[in-house]
Scaffold this active site. Structure first.
Site, PDB file in Angstrom:
ATOM      1  CG  ASP A  42      56.100  57.857  24.091  1.00  0.00           C
ATOM      2  OD1 ASP A  42      56.428  56.898  24.823  1.00  0.00           O
ATOM      3  OD2 ASP A  42      56.606  58.038  22.972  1.00  0.00           O
ATOM      4  N   GLY A  43      54.266  56.219  26.865  1.00  0.00           N
ATOM      5  CA  GLY A  43      53.586  54.917  26.969  1.00  0.00           C
ATOM      6  C   GLY A  43      54.275  53.803  26.193  1.00  0.00           C
ATOM      7  CD  GLU A  44      57.215  54.628  21.318  1.00  0.00           C
ATOM      8  OE1 GLU A  44      58.443  54.453  21.481  1.00  0.00           O
ATOM      9  OE2 GLU A  44      56.733  55.138  20.297  1.00  0.00           O
TER      10      GLU A  44
ATOM     11  CD  GLN B   2      37.553  39.173  14.669  1.00  0.00           C
ATOM     12  OE1 GLN B   2      36.715  39.362  15.526  1.00  0.00           O
ATOM     13  NE2 GLN B   2      37.292  39.328  13.380  1.00  0.00           N
TER      14      GLN B   2
ATOM     15  CE  LYS C  66      20.436  32.252  27.430  1.00  0.00           C
ATOM     16  NZ  LYS C  66      20.945  33.159  26.446  1.00  0.00           N
TER      17      LYS C  66
ATOM     18  NE  ARG D 286      12.051  33.394  23.797  1.00  0.00           N
ATOM     19  CZ  ARG D 286      12.424  34.515  24.386  1.00  0.00           C
ATOM     20  NH1 ARG D 286      11.576  35.192  25.120  1.00  0.00           N
ATOM     21  NH2 ARG D 286      13.652  34.949  24.259  1.00  0.00           N
TER      22      ARG D 286
ATOM     23  CB  SER E 224      35.285  37.985  29.205  1.00  0.00           C
ATOM     24  OG  SER E 224      35.813  39.170  28.676  1.00  0.00           O
ATOM     25  CB  THR E 225      31.490  41.074  30.254  1.00  0.00           C
ATOM     26  OG1 THR E 225      30.626  39.967  29.948  1.00  0.00           O
ATOM     27  CG2 THR E 225      32.130  41.595  28.990  1.00  0.00           C
TER      28      THR E 225
ATOM     29  N   GLY F 168      29.055  38.463  32.101  1.00  0.00           N
ATOM     30  CA  GLY F 168      27.647  38.427  31.681  1.00  0.00           C
ATOM     31  C   GLY F 168      27.039  37.025  31.696  1.00  0.00           C
TER      32      GLY F 168
HETATM   33  C1  R5P Z   1      32.093  31.470  25.464  1.00  0.00           C
HETATM   34  O1  R5P Z   1      32.418  30.957  24.382  1.00  0.00           O
HETATM   35  C2  R5P Z   1      32.941  31.266  26.643  1.00  0.00           C
HETATM   36  O2  R5P Z   1      32.965  29.902  26.983  1.00  0.00           O
HETATM   37  C3  R5P Z   1      32.487  32.086  27.843  1.00  0.00           C
HETATM   38  O3  R5P Z   1      31.197  31.657  28.239  1.00  0.00           O
HETATM   39  C4  R5P Z   1      32.437  33.552  27.537  1.00  0.00           C
HETATM   40  O4  R5P Z   1      33.614  33.982  26.910  1.00  0.00           O
HETATM   41  C5  R5P Z   1      32.238  34.327  28.825  1.00  0.00           C
HETATM   42  O5  R5P Z   1      32.232  35.694  28.550  1.00  0.00           O
HETATM   43  P1  R5P Z   1      31.492  36.714  29.490  1.00  0.00           P
HETATM   44  O6  R5P Z   1      32.076  36.580  30.877  1.00  0.00           O
HETATM   45  O7  R5P Z   1      31.802  38.050  28.858  1.00  0.00           O
HETATM   46  O8  R5P Z   1      30.040  36.405  29.463  1.00  0.00           O
END
Ligand code: R5P
Length: 279
Positions: A34-36, A88, A178, A180, A208-209, A211
């Site tokens: 069950d994944g435990e 968090q 950045k 504009r 992480s992502t 992005g």
């Molecule tokens: C932001 O506080 C961190 O230094 C990283 O820039 C951020 O966590 C990177 O996240 P992601 O790869 O999702 O853009």
């Protein structure tokens, strides 16, 4: 003292064992249908242990909790090279859990000392009483020593980190700003340096992502001759690595705080040194 290799940090633990001469204790990890999760320290006779387990997922957290429970009554150092749940670090909305506070309570109720590498924020660190933070930026600097690159911080706030790596590498550095252009268009460009036909390395503490790096790389790829991305914690959620490679990044490098095919820079010496001093 014996080492315990948590399921997320087997390679790093082996490297630490080699450097310190400490033996790795046998541990059985299993998952029930069950994944435990089930954990048994095969020979818990020693009096002190250092558990090395990065926390990239909820499972990693449960593994850690169960390892610490199996070592109940022993002297335990918890080494969490990548401390997840640290973003968090406060209740942004009323009623929210402060995840890193819950994690800190869980770990510190069993561990005598806690070590991590470059935690997300000072606020996250503030939830611990026994935490020592280690800095891996110099390892990234050493990796690029003598290379003709420009190191770029994704924003001004992270410039100090990148400055440290660049000073060790002996290369130029800058941060991305950045600007504009009009209502629809934003330009991301280095604040002070020209990058035309130069090799650049975008340096972040976490990818992480992807992005943050993807946004920067896609705007710099016309000007720089080559773009690399380097980070301490290569979390690479979902298809982040693919996104990076298709945005114009030629190579991605990370440390082994999170183990993956690109974690080619090791923090084992930093962890080993601190372990030998603190045992
Ligand atoms: C932001 O506080 C961190 O230094 C990283 O820039 C951020 O966590 C990177 O996240 P992601 O790869 O999702 O853009």
């Amino acid at each position: 003292m014996k080492l315990i290799a948590g399921p997320s940090s087997p390679l790093l633990t082996k490297r630490v064992a080699k450097r310190t001469g400490l033996e790795i204790a046998g541990v059985t990890y299993r998952k029930f249908p069950d994944g435990e999760i089930y954990v048994r320290v095969d020979d818990p006779e020693d009096e002190s242990f250092a558990v090395i387990n990065s926390m990239r997922s909820a499972d990693d957290l449960i593994y850690l909790m169960l390892i610490l429970d199996a070592l109940n009554g022993k002297r335990v150092f918890a080494i969490i090279p990548y401390m997840g749940y640290a973003r968090q670090d406060r209740a942004f909305l009323s009623g929210e859990a402060v995840s890193i506070r819950a994690v800190a309570r869980m770990i510190e109720s069993s561990a005598e000392r806690v070590f991590t590498v470059n935690i997300h924020s000072e606020r996250a660190k503030g939830h611990f009483r026994k935490l020592r933070e280690l800095d891996a930026m110099e390892r990234i600097g050493e990796h690029y020593r003598g290379k003709d690159v420009i190191m770029l911080s994704p924003d001004r706030g992270s410039l100090e980190r990148v400055r440290k790596a660049a000073e060790i590498a002996g290369c130029d550095f800058d941060y991305l700003e950045k600007r504009r252009i009009d209502a629809e268009n934003v330009e991301i460009t280095p604040k002070n340096l020209e990058i035309e036909n130069r090799e650049v390395v975008i340096i972040d503490d976490i990818i992480s992502t992807g992005g943050t790096v993807v946004t920067a790389a896609s705007q710099l790829s016309d000007r720089a001759s080559r773009i690399e991305a380097a980070c301490i914690h290569g979390v690479f959620a979902g298809n982040a690595l693919n996104r990076l490679y298709t945005s114009g990044v030629s190579e991605v490098k990370a440390t082994d705080t999170v183990e993956s095919q690109v974690s080619i820079i090791s923090v084992s010496d930093i962890i080993s040194e601190v372990l030998l001093n603190e045992i």
